[in-house]
Design a protein around this motif. Structure first.
Motif, PDB file in Angstrom:
ATOM      1  N   GLY A  32      20.620  47.378  -4.450  1.00  0.00           N
ATOM      2  CA  GLY A  32      21.920  48.009  -4.266  1.00  0.00           C
ATOM      3  C   GLY A  32      22.454  47.907  -2.857  1.00  0.00           C
ATOM      4  N   SER A  50      25.090  50.518   1.537  1.00  0.00           N
ATOM      5  CA  SER A  50      25.051  51.012   0.170  1.00  0.00           C
ATOM      6  C   SER A  50      26.081  52.142   0.071  1.00  0.00           C
ATOM      7  CB  SER A  50      23.654  51.537  -0.183  1.00  0.00           C
ATOM      8  OG  SER A  50      23.639  52.099  -1.481  1.00  0.00           O
ATOM      9  N   ARG A 194      26.040  56.966  -5.393  1.00  0.00           N
ATOM     10  CA  ARG A 194      24.938  56.018  -5.198  1.00  0.00           C
ATOM     11  C   ARG A 194      23.876  56.181  -6.289  1.00  0.00           C
ATOM     12  NH1 ARG A 194      23.162  57.157  -0.037  1.00  0.00           N
ATOM     13  NH2 ARG A 194      24.552  55.595   0.831  1.00  0.00           N
ATOM     14  N   ARG A 198      22.846  53.077  -8.736  1.00  0.00           N
ATOM     15  CA  ARG A 198      21.493  52.545  -8.814  1.00  0.00           C
ATOM     16  C   ARG A 198      20.948  52.627 -10.236  1.00  0.00           C
ATOM     17  NH1 ARG A 198      18.093  51.658  -4.890  1.00  0.00           N
ATOM     18  NH2 ARG A 198      16.424  52.788  -5.965  1.00  0.00           N
TER      19      ARG A 198
END
Length: 225
Positions: A32, A50, A194, A198
């Motif tokens: 990522g 990220s 995030r 992911r």
């Protein structure tokens, strides 16, 4: 390299250093992360980013406004026919906010030669007027940069990418646009945390690789505005 899972929520920069070898880059995308230099114009130490939140166009998420749909026919869209020229257009030193260094150009040229990095070209009257490039790993297409020399050409490139990458209808596929700008939001980009990115990335990586140059694009979805 720092795993994005251990990064502070809301902090986009999660690591610094390392090289731009193909194995490093591909490992980063699978975690990522993507690279961008920390100095002026992308020079200096490599930063690994990220974004939180992350800009993503998921399968079925593309939106093409009537005004853009009307101009699609004015352009020709190709894939992987002029990677070096698209990369040079994105790296044009006259562009505001430029960040692509000669080292980045060299690294992604190698990735292209290995079959991982791809370009989408937009042509008008035989001239290259826009395009984008990025990295395809399984069901992830990580967009790196786009450029235009005439109005709407970069938007046409994005439509060309998404209608090809999502042509098989596999719901696992995602197009990563890094940060969701206003015009990307109007084209269907969503903002994912995030953690969600992911999670979906892990699923996307299980999807088969796409040969974008051989895919017949699906019609762009219609919107009323």
């Amino acid at each position: 390299m720092l795993d994005a899972a251990r990064a502070t929520p809301g902090e986009d920069l999660v690591a610094a250093g390392a090289d731009l070898e193909p194995g490093t880059l591909l490992a980063a995308y699978r975690l990522g992360l993507f690279p961008m230099g920390l100095g002026a114009h992308g020079e200096g130490t490599t930063g690994w980013w990220s974004p939180d939140p992350r800009g993503v166009i998921p399968a079925g998420g593309l939106r093409v406004r009537t005004s853009l749909r009307k101009v699609l026919g004015r352009f020709e869209v190709t894939v992987d026919t002029a990677f070096a020229d698209v990369l040079a257009g994105c790296a044009d030193p006259s562009r505001e906010g430029r960040w692509i260094t000669p080292e980045v150009e060299a690294a992604y040229t190698v990735l292209h030669e290995l079959g991982w990095a791809h370009s989408v070209e937009v042509w008008q009257d035989g001239a290259l007027v826009g395009g984008l490039y990025g990295v395809s790993v399984g069901g992830l297409f990580a967009g790196e940069s786009m450029f235009h020399r005439v109005r709407d050409a970069s938007k046409v490139a994005l439509v060309g990418l998404v209608t090809r990458f999502h042509a098989d209808g596999d719901p696992r596929r995602i197009v990563d646009v890094q940060w969701a700008t206003d015009h990307l939001r109007r084209m269907g980009a969503q903002e994912w945390s995030r953690e969600l990115y992911r999670e979906r990335l892990a699923t996307a990586l299980t999807a088969p690789q796409v040969d974008l140059a051989r895919v017949q694009p699906v019609p762009a979805p219609r919107t009323s505005t």
